[in-house]
Design a protein around this motif. Structure first.
Motif, PDB file in Angstrom:
ATOM      1  N   PRO A  66       0.801  -1.229   0.000  1.00 32.32           N
ATOM      2  CA  PRO A  66       0.000   0.000   0.000  1.00 32.32           C
ATOM      3  C   PRO A  66       0.832   1.277   0.000  1.00 32.32           C
ATOM      4  CG  PRO A  66      -0.028  -0.980   2.183  1.00 32.32           C
ATOM      5  CD  PRO A  66       0.661  -1.964   1.279  1.00 32.32           C
ATOM      6  N   ARG A  67       2.154   1.163   0.149  1.00 32.38           N
ATOM      7  CA  ARG A  67       2.998   2.354   0.224  1.00 32.38           C
ATOM      8  C   ARG A  67       3.519   2.801  -1.138  1.00 32.38           C
ATOM      9  NH1 ARG A  67       7.733   2.018   2.951  1.00 32.38           N
ATOM     10  NH2 ARG A  67       7.528   4.215   3.505  1.00 32.38           N
ATOM     11  N   VAL A  68       3.374   1.957  -2.161  1.00 34.59           N
ATOM     12  CA  VAL A  68       3.890   2.311  -3.487  1.00 34.59           C
ATOM     13  C   VAL A  68       2.790   2.956  -4.316  1.00 34.59           C
ATOM     14  CG1 VAL A  68       5.600   0.457  -3.398  1.00 34.59           C
ATOM     15  CG2 VAL A  68       3.407   0.030  -4.477  1.00 34.59           C
ATOM     16  N   GLU A  69       3.196   3.804  -5.261  1.00 33.52           N
ATOM     17  CA  GLU A  69       2.237   4.488  -6.127  1.00 33.52           C
ATOM     18  C   GLU A  69       2.023   3.731  -7.437  1.00 33.52           C
ATOM     19  OE1 GLU A  69       0.460   7.031  -5.274  1.00 33.52           O
ATOM     20  OE2 GLU A  69       1.434   7.326  -3.338  1.00 33.52           O
ATOM     21  N   ASP A  70       3.072   3.089  -7.921  1.00 34.86           N
ATOM     22  CA  ASP A  70       3.035   2.391  -9.207  1.00 34.86           C
ATOM     23  C   ASP A  70       2.264   1.078  -9.049  1.00 34.86           C
ATOM     24  OD1 ASP A  70       3.856   0.570 -11.374  1.00 34.86           O
ATOM     25  OD2 ASP A  70       5.322   2.123 -11.888  1.00 34.86           O
ATOM     26  N   GLU A  71       1.220   0.902  -9.845  1.00 31.95           N
ATOM     27  CA  GLU A  71       0.379  -0.298  -9.704  1.00 31.95           C
ATOM     28  C   GLU A  71       1.090  -1.558 -10.170  1.00 31.95           C
ATOM     29  OE1 GLU A  71      -2.101  -0.271  -7.955  1.00 31.95           O
ATOM     30  OE2 GLU A  71      -2.760   1.812  -7.915  1.00 31.95           O
ATOM     31  N   LEU A  72       1.997  -1.434 -11.129  1.00 34.99           N
ATOM     32  CA  LEU A  72       2.771  -2.604 -11.550  1.00 34.99           C
ATOM     33  C   LEU A  72       3.636  -3.096 -10.397  1.00 34.99           C
ATOM     34  CD1 LEU A  72       3.817  -4.616 -13.677  1.00 34.99           C
ATOM     35  CD2 LEU A  72       5.565  -2.900 -14.277  1.00 34.99           C
ATOM     36  N   ARG A  74       3.067  -2.610  -7.230  1.00 37.03           N
ATOM     37  CA  ARG A  74       2.159  -3.187  -6.238  1.00 37.03           C
ATOM     38  C   ARG A  74       1.764  -4.611  -6.625  1.00 37.03           C
ATOM     39  NH1 ARG A  74      -0.372   0.498  -3.506  1.00 37.03           N
ATOM     40  NH2 ARG A  74      -0.932   1.717  -5.347  1.00 37.03           N
ATOM     41  N   LEU A  75       1.527  -4.833  -7.901  1.00 35.81           N
ATOM     42  CA  LEU A  75       1.166  -6.162  -8.392  1.00 35.81           C
ATOM     43  C   LEU A  75       2.291  -7.163  -8.142  1.00 35.81           C
ATOM     44  CD1 LEU A  75      -0.530  -8.197 -10.063  1.00 35.81           C
ATOM     45  CD2 LEU A  75       0.554  -7.235 -12.109  1.00 35.81           C
ATOM     46  N   LYS A  76       3.525  -6.770  -8.471  1.00 32.93           N
ATOM     47  CA  LYS A  76       4.650  -7.699  -8.331  1.00 32.93           C
ATOM     48  C   LYS A  76       4.913  -8.030  -6.859  1.00 32.93           C
ATOM     49  CE  LYS A  76       5.289  -7.667 -12.762  1.00 32.93           C
ATOM     50  NZ  LYS A  76       5.005  -8.860 -13.595  1.00 32.93           N
ATOM     51  N   ALA A 192       9.559  -4.876 -11.023  1.00 34.64           N
ATOM     52  CA  ALA A 192       9.267  -3.790 -10.087  1.00 34.64           C
ATOM     53  C   ALA A 192      10.423  -2.800 -10.027  1.00 34.64           C
ATOM     54  CB  ALA A 192       8.989  -4.363  -8.699  1.00 34.64           C
ATOM     55  N   LEU A 193      11.645  -3.304  -9.989  1.00 41.41           N
ATOM     56  CA  LEU A 193      12.807  -2.435  -9.902  1.00 41.41           C
ATOM     57  C   LEU A 193      12.946  -1.571 -11.152  1.00 41.41           C
ATOM     58  CD1 LEU A 193      16.242  -3.374  -8.442  1.00 41.41           C
ATOM     59  CD2 LEU A 193      16.117  -2.107 -10.572  1.00 41.41           C
ATOM     60  N   ILE A 194      12.736  -2.154 -12.309  1.00 37.37           N
ATOM     61  CA  ILE A 194      12.823  -1.390 -13.556  1.00 37.37           C
ATOM     62  C   ILE A 194      11.784  -0.267 -13.578  1.00 37.37           C
ATOM     63  CG2 ILE A 194      12.412  -1.542 -16.051  1.00 37.37           C
ATOM     64  CD1 ILE A 194      13.804  -4.303 -15.938  1.00 37.37           C
ATOM     65  N   SER A 195      10.582  -0.573 -13.086  1.00 35.08           N
ATOM     66  CA  SER A 195       9.539   0.454 -13.020  1.00 35.08           C
ATOM     67  C   SER A 195       9.885   1.555 -12.025  1.00 35.08           C
ATOM     68  CB  SER A 195       8.192  -0.173 -12.641  1.00 35.08           C
ATOM     69  OG  SER A 195       7.702  -0.992 -13.671  1.00 35.08           O
TER      70      SER A 195
END
Length: 230
Positions: A66-72, A74-76, A192-195
């Protein structure tokens, strides 16, 4: 987008070099554990520490989502948590590890009441800090280290556990499963890291998180090796 992808891939290469240069994949505890069987009371003492790590990590990782903004991203993260908890059709991985220990005659204490060496307490407290308090980029860099060194860790522990008597092949499903799925975990956190690698600040945070967790992980394995020789 290509520039971000290239920066992310560069960070991945750098973290892989950090892991290799640290020697964590060939640490002294692995050598000790594979040399000869330890007394079972010593095995319990050592892997009570390891259990603390694997029992709390899914809880900590789930708090990052829940702390990340990027949904990708969050998915990973969520996919990894679901996998660690059995993916809806199997035992959580920490229970599988309990069964592996039980097969060689070791029963752990309740992880909430057990005693821990300073290195184990430091590992968990630093994971809580990196994943739940710092910028999420620190956690993503740290998470990549955890997954990247996970396959060699599982293989080395498996080779040590094979020295003990009374287990059947199905008792060691914890190891077999991780040998099969660890590459998936690495792929997910790479995405996730690339994003996350959007600019220089993000890059610095990702690499700092990787370096910080690598240090406490090295201290953890050194602590287990010290415990093995006490």
């Amino acid at each position: 987008m290509n520039e971000i992808n290239n920066q992310g891939k560069s960070i991945i290469s750098t973290i892989k070099e950090m892991i290799e240069e640290s020697g964590i994949n060939h640490n002294d505890f692995y050598k000790t554990f594979q040399q000869e069987p330890l007394p079972l009371n010593k095995v319990k003492e050592i892997f009570q520490q390891y259990y603390y790590y694997i029992r709390t990590f899914p809880q900590i990782l789930s708090g990052l989502a829940p702390r990340v903004e990027d949904e990708l991203i969050r998915l990973k993260i969520s996919r990894t948590v679901v996998s660690e908890l059995g993916d809806g059709h199997g035992d959580p991985h920490y229970i599988m590890f309990e069964k592996s220990l039980s097969a060689i005659g070791v029963t752990l204490d309740d992880y909430k009441e057990a005693s821990y060496i300073p290195e184990a307490e430091s590992l968990v407290s630093n994971l809580e800090r990196l994943f739940l308090k710092e910028s999420p980029n620190y956690a993503i860099g740290a998470h990549y280290v955890i997954e990247e060194f996970g396959y060699p860790m599982i293989v080395n522990l498996y080779e040590g556990f094979r020295l003990y008597d009374s287990w059947e092949h199905e008792d060691f499903n914890y190891f077999y499963l991780h040998i099969l799925i660890e590459c998936n975990h690495v792929d997910w956190i790479q995405d996730a890291l690339i994003s996350a690698a959007t600019d220089e600040q993000a890059k610095d945070e990702l690499l700092s998180g990787a370096a910080q967790v690598l240090e406490v992980l090295m201290n953890f394995w050194n602590g287990l090796n010290r415990l093995a020789h006490q």
